[in-house]
Scaffold this motif. Sequence first.
Motif, short mmCIF file in Angstrom:
data_model
loop_
_atom_site.label_atom_id
_atom_site.label_comp_id
_atom_site.label_asym_id
_atom_site.label_seq_id
_atom_site.Cartn_x
_atom_site.Cartn_y
_atom_site.Cartn_z
N LEU A 119 0.72 -1.00 0.03
CA LEU A 119 0.02 0.03 -0.13
C LEU A 119 0.81 1.06 0.24
CD1 LEU A 119 -2.93 -1.03 2.61
CD2 LEU A 119 -2.53 -1.24 0.29
N ASN A 120 0.29 2.54 -0.19
CA ASN A 120 1.55 3.45 -0.36
C ASN A 120 0.87 4.50 0.73
OD1 ASN A 120 2.57 3.08 -3.25
ND2 ASN A 120 0.84 3.22 -4.39
N THR A 161 11.53 11.60 -1.60
CA THR A 161 12.48 12.40 -1.80
C THR A 161 12.68 12.46 -3.30
OG1 THR A 161 13.98 10.11 -1.71
CG2 THR A 161 13.71 11.54 -0.08
N ILE A 162 13.57 13.12 -4.00
CA ILE A 162 14.20 13.13 -4.89
C ILE A 162 15.52 12.60 -5.70
CG2 ILE A 162 12.35 14.55 -6.46
CD1 ILE A 162 13.79 16.48 -6.70
N ALA A 203 13.07 11.83 -10.53
CA ALA A 203 11.93 10.96 -9.09
C ALA A 203 12.39 9.43 -8.99
CB ALA A 203 10.39 12.19 -9.70
N PRO A 204 11.57 9.25 -7.61
CA PRO A 204 11.10 8.02 -7.66
C PRO A 204 10.13 7.48 -8.57
CG PRO A 204 10.62 8.73 -6.13
CD PRO A 204 11.16 9.68 -6.85
N ASP A 205 9.89 6.28 -8.71
CA ASP A 205 9.17 5.38 -9.20
C ASP A 205 8.00 4.29 -8.35
OD1 ASP A 205 10.30 3.00 -8.08
OD2 ASP A 205 10.56 2.07 -10.18
N ASP A 206 7.03 4.83 -8.77
CA ASP A 206 5.90 4.35 -7.84
C ASP A 206 5.90 2.96 -6.38
OD1 ASP A 206 3.67 5.33 -9.23
OD2 ASP A 206 3.47 4.16 -10.31
N TRP A 212 17.03 5.11 -14.36
CA TRP A 212 16.91 5.54 -15.66
C TRP A 212 15.68 5.14 -16.16
CZ3 TRP A 212 18.63 10.30 -15.42
CH2 TRP A 212 19.70 10.93 -14.76
N GLY A 213 14.28 6.72 -16.73
CA GLY A 213 13.06 5.63 -16.64
C GLY A 213 12.01 6.36 -16.34
N ASN A 214 12.38 6.85 -15.27
CA ASN A 214 11.25 7.12 -14.16
C ASN A 214 11.18 9.34 -14.72
OD1 ASN A 214 11.69 5.26 -12.26
ND2 ASN A 214 12.59 5.92 -11.00
#
Length: 353
Positions: A119-120, A161-162, A203-206, A212-214
């Motif tokens: 869960l987020n 965070t980033i 940025a982070p993904d979910d 890279w790709g985010n």
Amino acid sequence: MKKLNKISAGFLAVVAFVGFNACSDDDNLIIATPEGGPQLVTPASGTAIVLSAANEQNVATTLVWNDADYDAQTAINYSVEIALSGTDFAAPIAGGSTNERFISWTNQQLNDVSIAAGLNPFVAGDLDVRVISSIGTQDAQQQISDVITLNITPYTTSLPTIAVPGDHQGWDPATAPRLASSEFGASDYEGYVWLNNEYKFVAPDDAGNFAWGNTDWGDDGSFSGVLVEDGESNVPATPGYYYLQVDTENLTYSANQYTNWGLIGSGTPTGWDSDSDMTYDSTTQTFSITIDLTADEIKFRANDGWDWNYGDTGADGRLNNGGDNIVVPVAGNYTVVLDLSNPREYTYTLTLN
């Protein structure tokens, strides 16, 4: 629970004989047949629970069930499993174990398993819950309860965070320094990073992973503090230690170079007139100095000026920009460490040698 009320003396003798001769090294021989798993009673399926960091040690809910049936009077072990709803417990999270018919979770305990299940934070999501019964030290004769679904809203006390990948660390987002926002859902980020030539923001993904790709940001090409996601340029920097501020909603950034940090104050050998320079350690990402101090006051300041300085308002070991002077407890030789590596959690230590 059912009990066997009528057992002949001859049958007991046979059981005792077999148990003694065949399992003399096992004190947990159980003659029982599973005839029904535990049945969940409360909370009701569909119950919504909003968890809170302010109530971490308070009970969030208590899971209660009826005993499993083993057609014999024996101690029963119960373990609780939790999983993301709809996953059929493909990757269950342990929710606790007991010999009782209930288990209580504090806000913190239920929050931990909710986050672990997937869960987020601050987003309501469904979790499936079940109880597994067993007997003996080997958890034999397992039976599984019915499943209930709880709607949980978890929380986090960690700031979002980033990442700041670049030439300073090999352009690897996963291991790059971080900037932290002021609170969950906020778009303002800050932190200190040693930079060398070019860098970007990622940025982070979910799932919270940096790669890279985010979503990533660079300069719009004007090099005036404007960020873009597409067609961006790497942000340039002369080598040094920087305080970075980024707003991912307004798409702005700033980079102020504070490479030189020093200790100043009535407790230092030069008083309030000049700094005693500190040395940066790239391994620990800290500044330090060994110095004789008197039982007076000190502060940290950057670039030999008062535009950027830290004190400790509240004397809690955490630094505040422009904060109160720091009191040196007793005179002596100290190792003083300034740690700005953890964004928004800037700290220091005074160690008497």
